[in-house]
Each structure stands twice: as structure tokens, then as C-alpha cells.
Design a protein around this motif. Structure first.
Motif: not given
Length: 438
Positions: A196-205, A263-282
Motif C-alpha cells: 500500500g505504499f504510495d511512492g507519489g506522496t512520500v513525506t519522509q525519505f 529537487d536535487t540535481n541543481t540544488n546541492g543544499d536541498f537534501s541537507r535542508d530536508a534532513f534538518l527539517q526531519g524529512k530525510i532519515a539518513m
């Protein structure tokens, strides 16, 4: 290289003066130092204040240019004879400036003994044709994985598990992707490893896998026994490199455990910012993001080792050097400043602030002391470059920047899923090598 060969891309003012003296004082010689990292710029404020006390006839102006604009601005300024007196360089962009005679020969400027207290790996990176072209400033260590403790706990994953993860093109041997799926959730809170996982509505990577040359692409290629370059030429299309890139692209576009490439190809800080927002676990990255994570994370976090591949855990390590402008109109003042920047007293504030690892060996302890006080274990960043560890070389070559500009749009298409991996890697390789040899 990313970025950062790679340091942080900083949204800072284009130029800021960070010294207490007046830059316009008639009895002072103003020397300008350009860099891209605002965190290190603050440490330089302390360093240069001490330098100015010892050299009251010299004022040091610090010019911070964000990474996104840094190399284009520098290239234009060097061509127009308007470059600053001292400016940061990394290994990937060193060649054209050294080969064109734009940089001071550090051996001639400071003497052959000056490098005795400098990190040998950084010295090697900035030595070309037997000459050293910059004063080592930062030693970037290797890559590790920042993690969000609460997100791990909620998924039943322990930090110890992260230290033992492996990735493999063979799904039966892969332990990384299953954990990344546990840590990935859709808008309904369903994990990616559940029905039942919906890959189109991911809120936490689960992970920040992306087209990130230093933190992701090179470690995965190296840990599969692949190559990024063969000499100066690009070697993207060889089988082990293709396997590694296929794994990354599938993690993004099929498993959906990482943010979309849009989101990430041209924004090198996207993942860092998402991690700080609690949206990425690793969040796999380097020490260049440690201060930002420490200052910005409002949750409990830690650091684990990078996943090992079939060839082991492999990282790239980089350094930053301060290059002297051969066309400076203040050669004596620049010589004094470069000698200061290469000394323990001059480099120590960088480590003492926790901003980066000093490349002056006698100044490094302050860095470890700082993070020990902060109760942060930085050892995983050093485990991957220590004695007996395997590393993959940082990008090199006099025309690397030209080659990168040619292959970059194609690799972006590969990571977005718009171009098949084998076809895209071959095209990127051919275009990059054509640009190298043009």
C-alpha cells in the motif's frame, strides 16, 4: 567539485569585510582573500585580526562568493586582471590557473620547508608538475552518514545497524536498500517496504541518494570497484561504474527512497535542508556540513559509517588551498599573509571554531577538541580515509571544468530517469572527453 569538492554552497553577501581595520586607511596595504564558505570566513576574522596586530601596515579584506557563482566569477576576474590577491582553489579547478601562470609558486614564495607542517594528502592534491600551487587550508576527511535518531527509532532501526549496512547490485546481498525502505514513508505513514505504499506522496525519505559527485556518486562508484576517471579522461561507461549508477538511479526513481532528481540535481543544499527539517532519515555527506547540521538540527542526531559496497567502504577525500595571485600588486604583503595562513596560529581558528579540519597538522587538535566538547563523534569521517582504507581519487585534469560542463546535463537526465543509464553514461563520457581534449 561539489560542491563540493565539495564545500557548502553559501547564500551569503557577495563581499563582506570581516576585519576590524578600515579598508580605506591610507597607511595600510589592503590584501583581499576570496573564499566560498561563510563559516570559515568567520574563523578567518579571528585569524586575520591577529595577523593585523603583527602587521599593522596590512589590512585583510575577506570576500565571500557563494559556491554557485564562485568559479565563473573567478574565471572572469582572472581574465580581466581583477582577481583578488589570495583565493581558494580546489583540486578539480586548479589546473587551468596553475598552467596559465596565474598562481604563485608556493615553494619559491615561502621556501621548500614551509610545507613540513601541512597535511601531505592536501599538499599532494595541489602539487602539479613538481610545484605546489597553494597553501593548504582545509582537509575534508571522508564521507559518513548523519542520521535522525527519532526517525530510526520509529522504524525499528538502530545506529549500530547503519554502521554495518552494505549495498550491492545483487539484491540478495543488499542490506542498505531494505533499511532505506523502512525509513521511507508516504503521506499516510506507510513505509516503502509495506503493502500500500504510495511512492507519489512520500513525506519522509530514507536516504539522500542523488547526483552529488563528492558525497554520493564517487563513494558508490569506488565501493563497487569502478572508476570515474582513467587518468584525466572520464570512464563512466565501464561496467562497474554503470552498475553503481544504476543502483542509485533505481533508488531514486523505482524504490522512491530518495528525493526526486528534480529537487536535487541543481540544488546541492536541498537534501541537507530536508534532513534538518526531519524529512530525510539518513544524510550521506562530509564534514563540510557538520557545523550546519550541528547548528540547525532541532532533534537528536548522530553519525554512522557509509555503507560498504562489493569493494568495501570507499570515500573520496579533498582539500582546499589558498592560492596567491601571481598578478598581485602587493607581493610582499601577500607573501606575509600566505605564510600566516600556513602557520599553526593562522590556521588554528578554523579548527577551533569547528568549521573545518585545518590542513596545518599542528592546528588540527582544536577541531577534535571542539567536537568532543559538543559530544559529536567525528570518527566515521576519518575511518574511511585512515590507514589501510580504500579511496577513490578526486576529479583531476587541467580541463576538468570544461569536461564537467559538457557531461553534467546528461548525468542530470540519467538521475532523473529521462535517459537510460547505459546510454546516458556513454554519451556523458564521450561529450566530457571531447571537451577535455578540445
Amino acid at each position: 567539485m561539489r560542491k563540493r569538492l565539495l564545500p557548502i554552497a553559501v547564500a551569503a553577501a557577495a563581499a563582506i569585510a570581516l576585519s576590524g581595520c578600515s579598508a580605506g586607511a591610507a597607511d595600510k596595504t589592503t590584501v583581499t582573500v576570496r573564499l566560498w564558505d561563510s563559516g570559515v570566513a568567520k574563523a578567518y576574522k579571528t585569524s586575520f585580526a591577529a595577523f593585523e596586530k603583527q602587521n599593522p601596515d596590512i589590512h585583510v579584506n575577506v570576500d565571500v562568493v557563494p559556491w554557485a557563482d564562485y568559479w565563473n566569477t573567478l574565471r572572469t576576474d582572472v581574465a580581466d586582471k581583477k582577481a583578488p590577491d589570495v583565493f581558494w582553489v580546489n583540486n578539480s579547478y586548479l589546473g587551468p590557473y596553475a598552467d596559465s601562470g596565474s598562481l604563485l609558486d608556493i615553494g619559491k614564495t615561502l621556501g621548500s620547508d614551509a610545507k613540513k607542517d601541512w597535511s601531505p594528502t592536501v599538499v599532494d592534491q595541489f602539487t602539479r608538475d613538481g610545484k605546489l600551487w597553494g597553501v593548504p587550508q582545509l582537509s575534508d576527511a571522508g564521507t559518513a552518514v548523519y542520521y535522525n535518531t527519532a526517525l530510526l527509532t520509529a522504524a525499528g532501526v538502530t545506529p549500530k545497524q547503519l554502521d554495518e549496512l552494505t549495498w550491492s547490485p545483487d539484491a540478495a546481498k543488499d542490506t542498505f536498500l531494505p533499511v532505506a525502505k523502512k525509513l521511507t514513508k508516504d503521506a499516510a505513514g506507510v513505509a516503502a517496504d509495506q503493502p500500500g505504499f504510495d511512492g507519489g506522496t512520500v513525506t519522509q525519505f530514507g536516504t539522500n541518494i542523488a547526483y552529488d559527485l563528492q558525497s554520493i556518486l564517487l563513494p558508490y562508484i569506488g565501493s563497487n570497484g569502478g572508476q570515474f576517471q582513467d587518468g584525466d579522461n572520464f570512464a563512466f561507461s565501464q561496467p562497474k561504474t554503470e552498475q553503481a549508477v544504476t543502483y542509485l538511479v533505481n533508488a531514486i526513481n523505482t524504490a522512491k527512497v530518495a528525493p526526486p532528481a528534480s529537487d536535487t540535481n541543481t540544488n546541492g543544499d536541498f537534501s541537507r535542508d530536508a534532513f534538518l527539517q526531519g524529512k530525510i532519515a539518513m544524510f550521506q555527506s562530509g564534514l563540510f556540513n557538520l557545523k550546519a547540521v550541528s547548528d540547525g538540527a532541532k532533534f537528536e542526531w548522530g553519525v554512522a559509517r557509509i555503507p560498504a559496497g562489493p569493494a568495501g567502504a570507499v570515500s573520496v577525500t579533498n582539500g582546499i588551498a589558498a592560492a596567491g595571485n601571481a598578478a598581485t600588486t602587493h607581493p610582499d604583503a601577500v607573501k606575509k599573509l600566505l605564510a600566516w595562513m600556513g602557520s599553526k596560529a593562522g590556521n588554528a581558528p578554523v579548527g577551533a571554531s569547528g568549521a573545518a579540519v585545518p590542513a596545518v597538522k599542528s592546528a588540527q587538535q582544536g577541531y577534535f577538541d571542539y567536537w568532543k566538547r559538543e559530544q559529536v563523534d567525528v570518527q566515521p569521517f576519518f575511518d574511511v580515509i585512515g590507514k589501510g582504507a580504500k579511496t577513490i581519487p578526486a576529479p583531476q585534469g587541467a580541463n576538468f571544468a570544461k569536461g564537467q560542463a559538457a557531461y553534467d546535463p546528461i548525468l542530470q537526465q540519467v538521475f532523473s530517469g529521462a535517459t537510460p543509464v547505459p546510454e546516458g553514461l556513454k554519451k556523458a563520457q564521450d561529450l566530457g572527453n571531447a571537451a577535455l581534449n578540445d
